[in-house]
Design a protein around this motif. Sequence first.
Motif, PDB file in Angstrom:
ATOM      1  N   ARG A 228       0.795 -24.061-148.534  1.00 17.72           N
ATOM      2  CA  ARG A 228       0.259 -23.337-147.370  1.00 17.72           C
ATOM      3  C   ARG A 228      -1.071 -23.942-146.923  1.00 17.72           C
ATOM      4  NH1 ARG A 228      -3.349 -18.922-147.484  1.00 17.72           N
ATOM      5  NH2 ARG A 228      -3.469 -17.841-145.465  1.00 17.72           N
ATOM      6  N   ALA A 229      -1.958 -24.229-147.885  1.00 15.92           N
ATOM      7  CA  ALA A 229      -3.258 -24.822-147.552  1.00 15.92           C
ATOM      8  C   ALA A 229      -3.072 -26.186-146.893  1.00 15.92           C
ATOM      9  CB  ALA A 229      -4.108 -24.943-148.806  1.00 15.92           C
ATOM     10  N   ALA A 230      -2.133 -26.976-147.419  1.00 16.13           N
ATOM     11  CA  ALA A 230      -1.878 -28.294-146.831  1.00 16.13           C
ATOM     12  C   ALA A 230      -1.346 -28.160-145.410  1.00 16.13           C
ATOM     13  CB  ALA A 230      -0.894 -29.062-147.705  1.00 16.13           C
ATOM     14  N   ALA A 231      -0.445 -27.200-145.183  1.00 18.45           N
ATOM     15  CA  ALA A 231       0.101 -26.996-143.840  1.00 18.45           C
ATOM     16  C   ALA A 231      -0.984 -26.550-142.870  1.00 18.45           C
ATOM     17  CB  ALA A 231       1.228 -25.975-143.892  1.00 18.45           C
ATOM     18  N   LEU A 232      -1.845 -25.645-143.296  1.00 22.45           N
ATOM     19  CA  LEU A 232      -2.927 -25.178-142.436  1.00 22.45           C
ATOM     20  C   LEU A 232      -3.867 -26.307-142.044  1.00 22.45           C
ATOM     21  CD1 LEU A 232      -3.751 -21.784-144.197  1.00 22.45           C
ATOM     22  CD2 LEU A 232      -2.749 -22.066-141.916  1.00 22.45           C
ATOM     23  N   ASN A 233      -3.951 -27.319-142.893  1.00 27.38           N
ATOM     24  CA  ASN A 233      -4.805 -28.471-142.608  1.00 27.38           C
ATOM     25  C   ASN A 233      -4.066 -29.600-141.891  1.00 27.38           C
ATOM     26  OD1 ASN A 233      -7.661 -28.171-143.781  1.00 27.38           O
ATOM     27  ND2 ASN A 233      -6.363 -27.365-145.413  1.00 27.38           N
ATOM     28  N   GLY A 234      -2.872 -29.299-141.390  1.00 26.64           N
ATOM     29  CA  GLY A 234      -2.148 -30.262-140.581  1.00 26.64           C
ATOM     30  C   GLY A 234      -1.450 -31.356-141.342  1.00 26.64           C
ATOM     31  N   HIS A 235      -1.135 -31.096-142.620  1.00 27.36           N
ATOM     32  CA  HIS A 235      -0.582 -32.153-143.468  1.00 27.36           C
ATOM     33  C   HIS A 235       0.919 -32.306-143.309  1.00 27.36           C
ATOM     34  CE1 HIS A 235      -1.297 -35.092-146.505  1.00 27.36           C
ATOM     35  NE2 HIS A 235      -0.528 -34.520-147.412  1.00 27.36           N
ATOM     36  N   GLY A 236       1.618 -31.281-142.809  1.00 25.40           N
ATOM     37  CA  GLY A 236       3.059 -31.408-142.670  1.00 25.40           C
ATOM     38  C   GLY A 236       3.736 -30.079-142.409  1.00 25.40           C
ATOM     39  N   ILE A 237       5.079 -30.090-142.557  1.00 27.10           N
ATOM     40  CA  ILE A 237       5.915 -28.911-142.350  1.00 27.10           C
ATOM     41  C   ILE A 237       6.294 -28.342-143.712  1.00 27.10           C
ATOM     42  CG2 ILE A 237       8.110 -28.060-141.432  1.00 27.10           C
ATOM     43  CD1 ILE A 237       8.073 -30.391-139.438  1.00 27.10           C
ATOM     44  N   LEU A 238       6.058 -27.060-143.921  1.00 27.05           N
ATOM     45  CA  LEU A 238       6.406 -26.444-145.206  1.00 27.05           C
ATOM     46  C   LEU A 238       7.574 -25.499-145.048  1.00 27.05           C
ATOM     47  CD1 LEU A 238       3.877 -23.672-146.361  1.00 27.05           C
ATOM     48  CD2 LEU A 238       4.364 -24.231-143.977  1.00 27.05           C
ATOM     49  N   VAL A 239       8.220 -25.189-146.163  1.00 22.70           N
ATOM     50  CA  VAL A 239       9.350 -24.252-146.221  1.00 22.70           C
ATOM     51  C   VAL A 239       8.956 -23.169-147.221  1.00 22.70           C
ATOM     52  CG1 VAL A 239      11.823 -23.990-146.601  1.00 22.70           C
ATOM     53  CG2 VAL A 239      10.891 -26.231-145.938  1.00 22.70           C
ATOM     54  N   GLN A 240       8.761 -21.942-146.729  1.00 25.49           N
ATOM     55  CA  GLN A 240       8.308 -20.860-147.594  1.00 25.49           C
ATOM     56  C   GLN A 240       8.874 -19.524-147.115  1.00 25.49           C
ATOM     57  OE1 GLN A 240       5.709 -20.801-150.541  1.00 25.49           O
ATOM     58  NE2 GLN A 240       7.193 -22.475-150.499  1.00 25.49           N
ATOM     59  N   PRO A 241       8.847 -18.499-147.969  1.00 24.30           N
ATOM     60  CA  PRO A 241       9.300 -17.166-147.539  1.00 24.30           C
ATOM     61  C   PRO A 241       8.379 -16.575-146.483  1.00 24.30           C
ATOM     62  CG  PRO A 241       9.200 -17.338-149.941  1.00 24.30           C
ATOM     63  CD  PRO A 241       8.496 -18.542-149.401  1.00 24.30           C
ATOM     64  N   SER A 242       8.926 -15.671-145.715  1.00 22.84           N
ATOM     65  CA  SER A 242       8.171 -15.040-144.642  1.00 22.84           C
ATOM     66  C   SER A 242       6.950 -14.275-145.146  1.00 22.84           C
ATOM     67  CB  SER A 242       9.088 -14.103-143.855  1.00 22.84           C
ATOM     68  OG  SER A 242       8.431 -13.567-142.745  1.00 22.84           O
ATOM     69  N   TYR A 243       7.042 -13.696-146.369  1.00 29.94           N
ATOM     70  CA  TYR A 243       5.889 -12.912-146.831  1.00 29.94           C
ATOM     71  C   TYR A 243       4.657 -13.792-147.054  1.00 29.94           C
ATOM     72  CZ  TYR A 243       6.877 -14.251-151.741  1.00 29.94           C
ATOM     73  OH  TYR A 243       7.072 -14.935-152.916  1.00 29.94           O
ATOM     74  N   ILE A 244       4.850 -15.096-147.242  1.00 30.49           N
ATOM     75  CA  ILE A 244       3.719 -16.007-147.381  1.00 30.49           C
ATOM     76  C   ILE A 244       3.203 -16.440-146.007  1.00 30.49           C
ATOM     77  CG2 ILE A 244       3.022 -18.294-148.212  1.00 30.49           C
ATOM     78  CD1 ILE A 244       4.879 -17.955-150.549  1.00 30.49           C
ATOM     79  N   LEU A 245       4.112 -16.639-145.042  1.00 32.65           N
ATOM     80  CA  LEU A 245       3.745 -17.259-143.772  1.00 32.65           C
ATOM     81  C   LEU A 245       3.513 -16.261-142.633  1.00 32.65           C
ATOM     82  CD1 LEU A 245       6.312 -20.210-143.777  1.00 32.65           C
ATOM     83  CD2 LEU A 245       3.990 -20.160-144.720  1.00 32.65           C
ATOM     84  N   TYR A 246       3.936 -15.018-142.803  1.00 33.13           N
ATOM     85  CA  TYR A 246       3.951 -14.057-141.687  1.00 33.13           C
ATOM     86  C   TYR A 246       2.580 -13.921-141.015  1.00 33.13           C
ATOM     87  CZ  TYR A 246       4.955  -9.775-139.074  1.00 33.13           C
ATOM     88  OH  TYR A 246       5.119  -8.850-138.076  1.00 33.13           O
ATOM     89  N   ASP A 247       1.538 -13.657-141.792  1.00 28.08           N
ATOM     90  CA  ASP A 247       0.212 -13.433-141.199  1.00 28.08           C
ATOM     91  C   ASP A 247      -0.308 -14.683-140.510  1.00 28.08           C
ATOM     92  OD1 ASP A 247       0.246 -10.841-142.094  1.00 28.08           O
ATOM     93  OD2 ASP A 247      -1.016 -11.204-143.839  1.00 28.08           O
ATOM     94  N   ASP A 248      -0.031 -15.859-141.073  1.00 27.27           N
ATOM     95  CA  ASP A 248      -0.495 -17.101-140.444  1.00 27.27           C
ATOM     96  C   ASP A 248       0.202 -17.333-139.112  1.00 27.27           C
ATOM     97  OD1 ASP A 248      -2.321 -17.901-142.471  1.00 27.27           O
ATOM     98  OD2 ASP A 248      -0.659 -18.623-143.685  1.00 27.27           O
ATOM     99  N   VAL A 249       1.485 -16.997-139.037  1.00 32.32           N
ATOM    100  CA  VAL A 249       2.217 -17.158-137.777  1.00 32.32           C
ATOM    101  C   VAL A 249       1.710 -16.168-136.732  1.00 32.32           C
ATOM    102  CG1 VAL A 249       4.481 -16.940-136.680  1.00 32.32           C
ATOM    103  CG2 VAL A 249       4.263 -18.152-138.857  1.00 32.32           C
ATOM    104  N   VAL A 250       1.536 -14.914-137.130  1.00 32.01           N
ATOM    105  CA  VAL A 250       1.027 -13.902-136.196  1.00 32.01           C
ATOM    106  C   VAL A 250      -0.343 -14.301-135.654  1.00 32.01           C
ATOM    107  CG1 VAL A 250       0.235 -11.514-136.014  1.00 32.01           C
ATOM    108  CG2 VAL A 250       2.378 -12.024-137.193  1.00 32.01           C
TER     109      VAL A 250
END
Length: 306
Positions: A228-250
Motif C-alpha cells: 500500500r505504501a509503495a502504491a501511494l508513492n506511485g511505485h505501481g499497481i497493487l492487488v489487495q482486499p477492499s478493506y485495505i484500499l477503501y479509504d484510500d480510494v474514497v
Amino acid sequence: MDRFTELSLFIQVAERGGLGKAAEALGLSNPAASRTLASLENRVKVRLVERNTRRLYLTREGQEFLERARHILSELEDAESALQSATLNPSGILRVSASLSFAMQIIAPRLPRFQQLYPQLRVHIETANRYLDMIDNGIDVAIRTRELEPDSTITIRRLGTTRRFLAASPAYLANRGVPQHPNELSRHALLLYVYAKNPNELSFTRGAQRESVAVHGLLESNDGQVLRAAALNGHGILVQPSYILYDDVVAGRLVPVLDEWELPQLTINIAYPNRKHLSAKVRAFINFMVDEFAAHEYERKWTGRM
C-alpha cells in the motif's frame, strides 16, 4: 503456594524469556517470583528452567510441561469466564490474532469503544500475515480470510465478504497509462502479496468472460501495508482486499484499475477454539465485531465497485 500463580508465572517466564519481566507482568516482586518458580519445580520434582548469568531458557521437560500448563490455565480461565458471563463483566487478557492491515485499519480504531464497554478487559493483538496455531500460541480469537479451518477444534463465524481489486496512484497512472484489459498488465509495474493464493496468477471474470493472467511483481511482500505504501508513492499497481484500499480510494489517493473485472472474493471470518464453554471475553469480542460490521455496512461497502 498458589498453583494458579505457579502456572501463570511459569508461562510468563517462557513467553517473556526472563523472570523479572514475568514477575512484573503478574505484579510480583522478583524474590516472590523466584520462590514461586522454585516451589513449582520442587513439587513436580523436575527442573523446568535453566538459569545462568546471561539468560534463562526452558529445559526439554519444561518445554513439554509448557503446553500442558497453557491448556490447564486456559481451562481455568474459561471456567472463571463462564461464571463472569452471567454478570456481563468479562476480565483478563484477550489475545487477538489478525493481519497487520486488518489490525491497523479495522480493529485498532475500534478498541477505545470496545474497552469502554469492557473496562476490565485488556487486549493483546498479535499481528501475523500467516495463520498462527491458535492453541500453541494462546490465541483467543483470530481474524482470517479463509472459508474453512483444517483443524476441527476451531470454530468460525462469518463476519463478511470483501472484493479484491487493483489500484494505483493518480501519479502512476498519469505516467504509465491506465490498462484497459487484464492482458495489458504485463506492461505495468505490479506490487504483489506473496501470501495470496496463486500470487503470480490473476483470474478475472466479467460476466461470461474469463481471463487468467500470469503476473510478476516489480515489488513483492508478505505484508499488505508495504505494498500500500509503495502504491501511494506511485511505485505501481497493487492487488489487495477492499478493506485495505477503501479509504484510500474514497480519498482519491488511489484509483481503481480494471474495476469492471472481478477477482475472487475473500470471506472474512472470526475463528476461536471450540471449547465447551465459550469464555465471556471471547463472546464479548465476537459480538462486538459482528455489531461493528453490521453498523458500518462493511460488506456492502467492500463488495461494491469503487
